[in-house]
Design a protein around this motif. Structure first.
Motif, PDB file in Angstrom:
ATOM      1  N   SER A  10      46.002  45.681  50.456  1.00 46.91           N
ATOM      2  CA  SER A  10      46.238  46.257  51.886  1.00 46.91           C
ATOM      3  C   SER A  10      45.959  45.144  52.659  1.00 46.91           C
ATOM      4  O   SER A  10      46.388  45.020  53.985  1.00 46.91           O
ATOM      5  N   HIS A  11      45.052  44.248  52.542  1.00 48.53           N
ATOM      6  CA  HIS A  11      44.633  42.999  53.305  1.00 48.53           C
ATOM      7  C   HIS A  11      45.244  41.810  53.011  1.00 48.53           C
ATOM      8  O   HIS A  11      45.237  40.867  53.548  1.00 48.53           O
ATOM      9  N   GLY A  12      46.481  41.882  52.232  1.00 48.12           N
ATOM     10  CA  GLY A  12      47.392  41.060  51.950  1.00 48.12           C
ATOM     11  C   GLY A  12      47.012  39.855  50.925  1.00 48.12           C
ATOM     12  O   GLY A  12      47.319  38.641  51.035  1.00 48.12           O
ATOM     13  N   LEU A  13      45.591  40.213  50.178  1.00 53.15           N
ATOM     14  CA  LEU A  13      45.446  39.150  49.211  1.00 53.15           C
ATOM     15  C   LEU A  13      45.361  39.558  47.746  1.00 53.15           C
ATOM     16  O   LEU A  13      45.624  40.818  47.553  1.00 53.15           O
ATOM     17  N   ILE A  14      45.500  38.700  46.919  1.00 50.44           N
ATOM     18  CA  ILE A  14      45.380  38.828  45.541  1.00 50.44           C
ATOM     19  C   ILE A  14      44.245  38.031  44.805  1.00 50.44           C
ATOM     20  O   ILE A  14      44.237  36.976  45.169  1.00 50.44           O
ATOM     21  N   PRO A  15      43.632  38.397  43.771  1.00 44.40           N
ATOM     22  CA  PRO A  15      42.661  37.628  43.175  1.00 44.40           C
ATOM     23  C   PRO A  15      43.309  36.613  42.267  1.00 44.40           C
ATOM     24  O   PRO A  15      44.435  36.921  41.426  1.00 44.40           O
ATOM     25  N   ALA A  16      42.811  35.410  42.363  1.00 43.19           N
ATOM     26  CA  ALA A  16      43.430  34.170  41.604  1.00 43.19           C
ATOM     27  C   ALA A  16      42.244  33.467  40.711  1.00 43.19           C
ATOM     28  O   ALA A  16      41.534  33.033  41.158  1.00 43.19           O
ATOM     29  N   ILE A  17      42.424  33.858  39.419  1.00 49.92           N
ATOM     30  CA  ILE A  17      41.631  33.088  38.390  1.00 49.92           C
ATOM     31  C   ILE A  17      41.949  31.718  38.021  1.00 49.92           C
ATOM     32  O   ILE A  17      43.104  31.500  37.743  1.00 49.92           O
ATOM     33  N   ALA A  18      41.305  30.501  38.118  1.00 45.45           N
ATOM     34  CA  ALA A  18      41.611  29.259  37.907  1.00 45.45           C
ATOM     35  C   ALA A  18      41.010  29.111  36.438  1.00 45.45           C
ATOM     36  O   ALA A  18      39.808  29.298  36.123  1.00 45.45           O
ATOM     37  N   GLN A  19      41.894  28.534  35.484  1.00 38.71           N
ATOM     38  CA  GLN A  19      41.590  28.263  33.797  1.00 38.71           C
ATOM     39  C   GLN A  19      41.831  26.949  33.701  1.00 38.71           C
ATOM     40  O   GLN A  19      43.145  26.368  33.855  1.00 38.71           O
ATOM     41  N   ASP A  20      40.845  26.074  33.234  1.00 43.34           N
ATOM     42  CA  ASP A  20      41.281  24.853  32.578  1.00 43.34           C
ATOM     43  C   ASP A  20      42.784  24.790  31.689  1.00 43.34           C
ATOM     44  O   ASP A  20      42.411  25.668  30.775  1.00 43.34           O
ATOM     45  N   ALA A  21      43.452  24.191  31.989  1.00 45.73           N
ATOM     46  CA  ALA A  21      44.555  24.270  31.197  1.00 45.73           C
ATOM     47  C   ALA A  21      44.544  23.592  29.724  1.00 45.73           C
ATOM     48  O   ALA A  21      45.361  24.152  28.775  1.00 45.73           O
ATOM     49  N   VAL A  22      43.853  22.728  29.455  1.00 46.88           N
ATOM     50  CA  VAL A  22      43.323  22.174  28.289  1.00 46.88           C
ATOM     51  C   VAL A  22      42.440  22.942  27.257  1.00 46.88           C
ATOM     52  O   VAL A  22      42.725  23.540  26.272  1.00 46.88           O
ATOM     53  N   SER A  23      41.144  23.128  27.905  1.00 43.92           N
ATOM     54  CA  SER A  23      40.260  23.971  27.212  1.00 43.92           C
ATOM     55  C   SER A  23      40.132  25.394  27.240  1.00 43.92           C
ATOM     56  O   SER A  23      39.478  25.974  26.477  1.00 43.92           O
ATOM     57  N   GLY A  24      40.719  25.863  28.200  1.00 49.05           N
ATOM     58  CA  GLY A  24      40.698  27.401  28.281  1.00 49.05           C
ATOM     59  C   GLY A  24      39.547  27.957  29.222  1.00 49.05           C
ATOM     60  O   GLY A  24      39.437  29.149  29.318  1.00 49.05           O
ATOM     61  N   GLU A  25      38.670  26.928  29.637  1.00 49.93           N
ATOM     62  CA  GLU A  25      37.459  27.368  30.325  1.00 49.93           C
ATOM     63  C   GLU A  25      37.745  28.083  31.635  1.00 49.93           C
ATOM     64  O   GLU A  25      38.805  27.412  32.362  1.00 49.93           O
ATOM     65  N   VAL A  26      37.463  29.047  31.956  1.00 58.40           N
ATOM     66  CA  VAL A  26      37.420  29.744  33.320  1.00 58.40           C
ATOM     67  C   VAL A  26      36.673  29.145  34.123  1.00 58.40           C
ATOM     68  O   VAL A  26      35.485  28.790  34.084  1.00 58.40           O
ATOM     69  N   LEU A  27      37.238  28.762  35.479  1.00 57.18           N
ATOM     70  CA  LEU A  27      36.659  27.801  36.253  1.00 57.18           C
ATOM     71  C   LEU A  27      36.154  28.402  37.516  1.00 57.18           C
ATOM     72  O   LEU A  27      34.985  28.103  37.920  1.00 57.18           O
ATOM     73  N   MET A  28      37.060  29.287  38.074  1.00 62.81           N
ATOM     74  CA  MET A  28      36.533  30.091  39.379  1.00 62.81           C
ATOM     75  C   MET A  28      37.458  31.240  39.624  1.00 62.81           C
ATOM     76  O   MET A  28      38.454  31.418  38.804  1.00 62.81           O
ATOM     77  N   LEU A  29      37.030  32.142  40.475  1.00 62.66           N
ATOM     78  CA  LEU A  29      37.832  33.132  41.054  1.00 62.66           C
ATOM     79  C   LEU A  29      37.815  33.028  42.623  1.00 62.66           C
ATOM     80  O   LEU A  29      36.879  32.942  43.281  1.00 62.66           O
ATOM     81  N   ALA A  30      39.054  32.896  42.964  1.00 62.27           N
ATOM     82  CA  ALA A  30      39.352  32.947  44.372  1.00 62.27           C
ATOM     83  C   ALA A  30      40.373  33.810  44.912  1.00 62.27           C
ATOM     84  O   ALA A  30      40.729  34.663  44.060  1.00 62.27           O
ATOM     85  N   TYR A  31      40.770  33.859  46.210  1.00 57.35           N
ATOM     86  CA  TYR A  31      41.933  34.862  46.647  1.00 57.35           C
ATOM     87  C   TYR A  31      43.065  34.184  47.303  1.00 57.35           C
ATOM     88  O   TYR A  31      42.968  33.116  47.769  1.00 57.35           O
ATOM     89  N   MET A  32      44.174  34.512  46.970  1.00 58.89           N
ATOM     90  CA  MET A  32      45.306  33.955  47.723  1.00 58.89           C
ATOM     91  C   MET A  32      45.926  35.154  48.577  1.00 58.89           C
ATOM     92  O   MET A  32      46.121  36.305  48.207  1.00 58.89           O
ATOM     93  N   ASN A  33      46.869  34.652  49.645  1.00 65.46           N
ATOM     94  CA  ASN A  33      47.621  35.440  50.206  1.00 65.46           C
ATOM     95  C   ASN A  33      49.089  34.870  50.103  1.00 65.46           C
ATOM     96  O   ASN A  33      49.369  33.862  49.286  1.00 65.46           O
ATOM     97  N   LYS A  34      50.127  35.276  50.682  1.00 62.63           N
ATOM     98  CA  LYS A  34      51.469  34.645  50.479  1.00 62.63           C
ATOM     99  C   LYS A  34      51.583  33.400  50.570  1.00 62.63           C
ATOM    100  O   LYS A  34      52.291  32.424  50.053  1.00 62.63           O
ATOM    101  N   GLU A  35      50.985  33.038  51.977  1.00 63.30           N
ATOM    102  CA  GLU A  35      51.091  31.794  52.402  1.00 63.30           C
ATOM    103  C   GLU A  35      50.664  30.602  51.450  1.00 63.30           C
ATOM    104  O   GLU A  35      51.082  29.563  50.998  1.00 63.30           O
ATOM    105  N   SER A  36      49.147  30.998  50.974  1.00 62.18           N
ATOM    106  CA  SER A  36      48.664  30.045  50.069  1.00 62.18           C
ATOM    107  C   SER A  36      49.468  30.054  48.714  1.00 62.18           C
ATOM    108  O   SER A  36      49.396  28.990  48.052  1.00 62.18           O
ATOM    109  N   LEU A  37      49.998  30.904  48.295  1.00 59.61           N
ATOM    110  CA  LEU A  37      50.476  31.083  47.183  1.00 59.61           C
ATOM    111  C   LEU A  37      51.932  30.239  47.157  1.00 59.61           C
ATOM    112  O   LEU A  37      52.234  29.403  46.469  1.00 59.61           O
ATOM    113  N   ASP A  38      52.495  30.476  48.251  1.00 61.04           N
ATOM    114  CA  ASP A  38      53.797  29.650  48.634  1.00 61.04           C
ATOM    115  C   ASP A  38      53.334  28.037  48.716  1.00 61.04           C
ATOM    116  O   ASP A  38      54.362  27.289  48.086  1.00 61.04           O
TER     117      ASP A  38
END
Length: 219
Positions: A10-38
């Motif tokens: 409802s706040h226009g946000l979605i949680p986004a998990i960043a994961q190392d593409a090679v090792s699979g290690e979970v790096l961080m959790l942040a949020y995106m809105n439509k503008e940042s996703l685009d």
């Protein structure tokens, strides 16, 4: 990814998990809105929305620790994103590789996974900058392929010898030695560990006979 399916809060946000593409290690959790996703989709670099600063931000804009986005997945409910990234430097502002470096269950033993291979390879690559007198890996780099190949041959022979005797511990020890020196060879040749994982992924689900036949055709 079908961006139309993505469900923002409802706040226009979605949680986004960043994961190392090679090792699979979970790096961080942040949020995106439509503008940042685009912005992420158009530039190939991770952009997030800061809830505290109420603005769009490019990961690495001040630290230089950018995230090159390899792939974006979303979950079954379409309300969480998973970014598989190539991380420059560290992901956490504390200087740690991952934001998830503190343990809640301190009494439990840590379980290592395949991410340790990619982590080890990063360390090996850093040794290129070291002096041969101060680093075993740097000394191998300075002596080139003949010395590295000789070590691989030596470690492979020791692994075979261990396999002929009883004792799993010795086999594990010798296998680790062999893997280590093959990673040194990759580093010396400028081959990224990611390329090895890609090749293994390509072969996944293909029988050994089919793989050999395909290579003969290429030759």
């Amino acid at each position: 990814m079908n961006a139309i399916e993505i469900k923002f809060s409802s706040h226009g946000l979605i949680p986004a998990i960043a994961q190392d593409a090679v090792s699979g290690e979970v790096l961080m959790l942040a949020y995106m809105n439509k503008e940042s996703l685009d912005k992420t989709l158009s530039t190939g670099r991770a952009h997030y929305f800061s809830r505290t600063r109420d603005r769009l931000w490019l990961k690495g804009e001040t630290s230089g620790n950018f995230q090159e986005v390899i792939e974006i997945l979303y979950d079954c409910d379409a309300d969480t994103l998973l970014l598989k990234v190539r991380q420059t430097g560290n992901a956490c502002h504390t200087g740690e590789r991952s934001c998830f470096f503190r343990r809640l269950d301190a009494g439990q033993k840590e379980i290592k996974d395949a991410s340790v291979i990619a982590e080890l390879f990063r360390v090996i690559e850093k040794r290129k900058e070291a002096e041969p007198e101060s680093s075993y890996v740097a000394s191998l780099f300075s002596k080139g392929v003949p010395k590295i190949a000789a070590k691989i041959h030596e470690e492979a022979a020791e692994l075979i010898s261990a396999a002929k005797r009883d004792g799993k511990k010795e086999i594990i020890h010798e296998l680790c030695d062999l893997w280590f020196h093959t990673l040194v060879l990759l580093g010396h040749k400028g081959i990224n560990i990611e390329d090895v994982f890609k090749e293994l992924s390509r072969r996944s689900g293909t029988s050994g006979l089919e793989e050999k036949a395909s290579r003969k055709k290429e030759d």
